[in-house]
Design an enzyme around this catalytic site. Sequence first.
Site, PDB file in Angstrom:
ATOM      1  N   ASP A   1       5.352  -6.076   8.958  1.00  0.00           N
ATOM      2  CA  ASP A   1       5.809  -6.343  10.671  1.00  0.00           C
ATOM      3  C   ASP A   1       6.071  -6.809  11.885  1.00  0.00           C
ATOM      4  OD1 ASP A   1       6.321  -4.056   8.619  1.00  0.00           O
ATOM      5  OD2 ASP A   1       6.126  -2.314  10.224  1.00  0.00           O
TER       6      ASP A   1
ATOM      7  N   THR B   1      -1.252   7.148  -0.448  1.00  0.00           N
ATOM      8  CA  THR B   1      -2.745   7.665  -1.245  1.00  0.00           C
ATOM      9  C   THR B   1      -3.339   5.767  -0.942  1.00  0.00           C
ATOM     10  OG1 THR B   1      -1.766   6.071  -3.100  1.00  0.00           O
ATOM     11  CG2 THR B   1      -1.588   8.091  -3.107  1.00  0.00           C
TER      12      THR B   1
ATOM     13  N   ARG C   1       0.897  -1.455   0.295  1.00  0.00           N
ATOM     14  CA  ARG C   1      -0.195   0.562   0.147  1.00  0.00           C
ATOM     15  C   ARG C   1       1.177   0.955  -0.043  1.00  0.00           C
ATOM     16  NH1 ARG C   1      -4.791  -0.164   4.195  1.00  0.00           N
ATOM     17  NH2 ARG C   1      -3.253   0.477   5.775  1.00  0.00           N
TER      18      ARG C   1
ATOM     19  N   ASP D   1       0.233  -3.570  11.939  1.00  0.00           N
ATOM     20  CA  ASP D   1       1.013  -4.051  11.077  1.00  0.00           C
ATOM     21  C   ASP D   1       1.230  -5.591  11.212  1.00  0.00           C
ATOM     22  OD1 ASP D   1       2.800  -4.480   8.611  1.00  0.00           O
ATOM     23  OD2 ASP D   1       2.783  -2.060   8.352  1.00  0.00           O
TER      24      ASP D   1
HETATM   25  C1  PRP Z   1      -0.683  -4.970   4.176  1.00  0.00           C
HETATM   26  C2  PRP Z   1      -1.806  -5.831   4.928  1.00  0.00           C
HETATM   27  C3  PRP Z   1      -3.143  -5.993   3.378  1.00  0.00           C
HETATM   28  C4  PRP Z   1      -3.000  -4.511   3.260  1.00  0.00           C
HETATM   29  C5  PRP Z   1      -4.289  -3.866   3.999  1.00  0.00           C
HETATM   30  O1  PRP Z   1      -0.122  -4.963   3.056  1.00  0.00           O
HETATM   31  O2  PRP Z   1      -0.674  -6.921   4.576  1.00  0.00           O
HETATM   32  O3  PRP Z   1      -2.199  -6.431   2.066  1.00  0.00           O
HETATM   33  O4  PRP Z   1      -1.418  -3.750   3.836  1.00  0.00           O
HETATM   34  O5  PRP Z   1      -4.267  -3.198   3.208  1.00  0.00           O
HETATM   35  P1  PRP Z   1      -5.706  -2.455   1.839  1.00  0.00           P
HETATM   36  O6  PRP Z   1      -6.231  -3.729   2.388  1.00  0.00           O
HETATM   37  O7  PRP Z   1      -6.284  -1.402   2.751  1.00  0.00           O
HETATM   38  O8  PRP Z   1      -5.205  -2.344   1.012  1.00  0.00           O
HETATM   39  P2  PRP Z   1       1.231  -4.306   3.139  1.00  0.00           P
HETATM   40  O9  PRP Z   1       0.607  -3.149   2.046  1.00  0.00           O
HETATM   41  O10 PRP Z   1       1.766  -2.946   4.069  1.00  0.00           O
HETATM   42  O11 PRP Z   1       2.351  -4.736   2.761  1.00  0.00           O
HETATM   43  P3  PRP Z   1       3.425  -6.258   3.928  1.00  0.00           P
HETATM   44  O12 PRP Z   1       1.914  -7.195   3.745  1.00  0.00           O
HETATM   45  O13 PRP Z   1       4.623  -6.216   2.846  1.00  0.00           O
HETATM   46  O14 PRP Z   1       3.476  -5.401   5.362  1.00  0.00           O
HETATM   47  N1  URA Z   2      -2.282  -3.693   7.080  1.00  0.00           N
HETATM   48  C1  URA Z   2      -1.756  -4.224   8.448  1.00  0.00           C
HETATM   49  O1  URA Z   2      -1.050  -4.956   8.081  1.00  0.00           O
HETATM   50  N2  URA Z   2      -2.851  -3.740   9.267  1.00  0.00           N
HETATM   51  C2  URA Z   2      -4.104  -3.176   9.756  1.00  0.00           C
HETATM   52  O2  URA Z   2      -4.289  -2.545  10.035  1.00  0.00           O
HETATM   53  C3  URA Z   2      -3.938  -1.825   8.051  1.00  0.00           C
HETATM   54  C4  URA Z   2      -3.534  -2.744   6.511  1.00  0.00           C
END
Ligand code: PRP
Ligand code: URA
Length: 210
Positions: free
Chosen positions: A204, A109, A105, A201
């Site tokens: 993380d 945005t 994400r 997160d």
């Molecule tokens: C997080 C999560 C989803 C997304 C959810 O990933 O694992 O993929 O955000 O958010 P949304 O429903 O608003 O799209 P992130 O973008 O943090 O990437 P990561 O898994 O690499 O930490």
């Molecule tokens: N991605 C995450 O990992 N946690 C949230 O709460 C939203 C998006």
Amino acid sequence: MEGKVHVLDHPLLQHKLTILRNKDTGVKEFREIVSEIAMLECYEATRDLPLEDVEVETPIAAGTFKALAGKKLAIVPILRAGLGMVDGILNLIPSAKVGHIGLYRDPETHLPVEYYCKMPPDIAERDVIVLDPMLATGGSASAAITFIKGYGCRHIKLMNIIAAPEGIACIQKDHPDVDVYVAAVDEKLNDHAYIVPGLGDAGDRIFGTK
Ligand code: PRP
Ligand code: URA
């Protein structure tokens, strides 16, 4: 018609989810529990797998029994956090193929940005379960499902651990043919599009990057 939302409220799932939510849960335990929850959710998400009759001799007598009818499955984790759910599913379905889709994400945005995709060559013939612990705005999961449909897949389920109402509405609008399996639907999103109360997160916490 909208896809169904299956909120899996089994006590074992709820107990494990509470451990995930706790900010003091360390990376080792967090990772193990994400995998266990995925396995428990998989049990429900595969409830409609077709069976066929097979003849088997037990040590006592011959009989006709049930076996899986050989339906082909694929799981597709959304990188990174979806990776944490893969082993739990493969414990139950060791023959499933695994595709990968990389989305993150954009922090400004909140829109998904794709950076990687590798699918099994016969993905179009498989039933697909998309994996991501968090369904927040729904942008990432919706984009991933659109992408997978582009390969010709028609039977897709989405498995999350926690969803926000906004994410569920997004999937029901964009993909009314997709059922969602989730252990909890939380209250809302905050100003950074994080799920409240959520678990923070997920990526993380699984990979220890914060
Ligand atoms: C997080 C999560 C989803 C997304 C959810 O990933 O694992 O993929 O955000 O958010 P949304 O429903 O608003 O799209 P992130 O973008 O943090 O990437 P990561 O898994 O690499 O930490
Ligand atoms: N991605 C995450 O990992 N946690 C949230 O709460 C939203 C998006």
